[in-house]
Design a protein around this motif. Sequence first.
Motif, PDB file in Angstrom:
ATOM      1  N   SER A 106     -30.748  10.618 -36.436  1.00  0.00           N
ATOM      2  CA  SER A 106     -31.795  10.832 -37.424  1.00  0.00           C
ATOM      3  C   SER A 106     -32.238   9.473 -37.944  1.00  0.00           C
ATOM      4  O   SER A 106     -31.424   8.597 -38.206  1.00  0.00           O
ATOM      5  CB  SER A 106     -31.302  11.721 -38.566  1.00  0.00           C
ATOM      6  OG  SER A 106     -30.364  11.048 -39.347  1.00  0.00           O
ATOM      7  N   LEU A 107     -33.547   9.317 -38.051  1.00  0.00           N
ATOM      8  CA  LEU A 107     -34.097   8.067 -38.560  1.00  0.00           C
ATOM      9  C   LEU A 107     -33.766   7.926 -40.030  1.00  0.00           C
ATOM     10  O   LEU A 107     -33.745   8.915 -40.775  1.00  0.00           O
ATOM     11  CB  LEU A 107     -35.606   8.022 -38.360  1.00  0.00           C
ATOM     12  CG  LEU A 107     -36.098   7.921 -36.914  1.00  0.00           C
ATOM     13  CD1 LEU A 107     -37.601   8.006 -36.865  1.00  0.00           C
ATOM     14  CD2 LEU A 107     -35.604   6.635 -36.285  1.00  0.00           C
ATOM     15  N   GLU A 108     -33.496   6.712 -40.447  1.00  0.00           N
ATOM     16  CA  GLU A 108     -33.203   6.447 -41.849  1.00  0.00           C
ATOM     17  C   GLU A 108     -34.448   6.755 -42.664  1.00  0.00           C
ATOM     18  O   GLU A 108     -35.561   6.397 -42.296  1.00  0.00           O
ATOM     19  CB  GLU A 108     -32.773   4.989 -42.034  1.00  0.00           C
ATOM     20  CG  GLU A 108     -32.261   4.674 -43.396  1.00  0.00           C
ATOM     21  CD  GLU A 108     -30.936   5.328 -43.729  1.00  0.00           C
ATOM     22  OE1 GLU A 108     -30.598   5.338 -44.911  1.00  0.00           O
ATOM     23  OE2 GLU A 108     -30.255   5.812 -42.816  1.00  0.00           O
ATOM     24  N   GLY A 109     -34.242   7.422 -43.770  1.00  0.00           N
ATOM     25  CA  GLY A 109     -35.368   7.846 -44.573  1.00  0.00           C
ATOM     26  C   GLY A 109     -35.734   9.292 -44.283  1.00  0.00           C
ATOM     27  O   GLY A 109     -36.397   9.936 -45.062  1.00  0.00           O
ATOM     28  N   ALA A 110     -35.285   9.810 -43.125  1.00  0.00           N
ATOM     29  CA  ALA A 110     -35.495  11.220 -42.813  1.00  0.00           C
ATOM     30  C   ALA A 110     -34.507  12.036 -43.635  1.00  0.00           C
ATOM     31  O   ALA A 110     -33.505  11.536 -44.120  1.00  0.00           O
ATOM     32  CB  ALA A 110     -35.279  11.486 -41.328  1.00  0.00           C
TER      33      ALA A 110
END
Length: 115
Positions: A106-110
Amino acid sequence: MNRISKMVLRMYVPAVVITLGGLATAEAVTRTERVLVGIPPQRLASLSFLLAILLGTGWALHSSWRLYRWARGRELRCACGGMMSRLRYNRQRQKYRKCLACGGKSLEGAHCAGG
């Protein structure tokens, strides 16, 4: 094997590999029978194995601490309930984390399930 067991296995395998690598290194140094830098091979072998044991124990203690924090809800969680890894960067220099249980990224900030 369920997801949580895989997560625990992924966290503790490096500690075991470090320790076994130290044992293999100590055995190889002992069999060379060459004095390196004025230190007898037996002493160098015991020091290398001691260092490997200390590093492996440190890794296992850190993993245990993270699992304790995860069980208390103080570590980031994936949607599956597993613990998220440290922050990493992909080829596009985007920050992401990987789930130690299911392997998803998962992308950071997601949005994460926990926090």
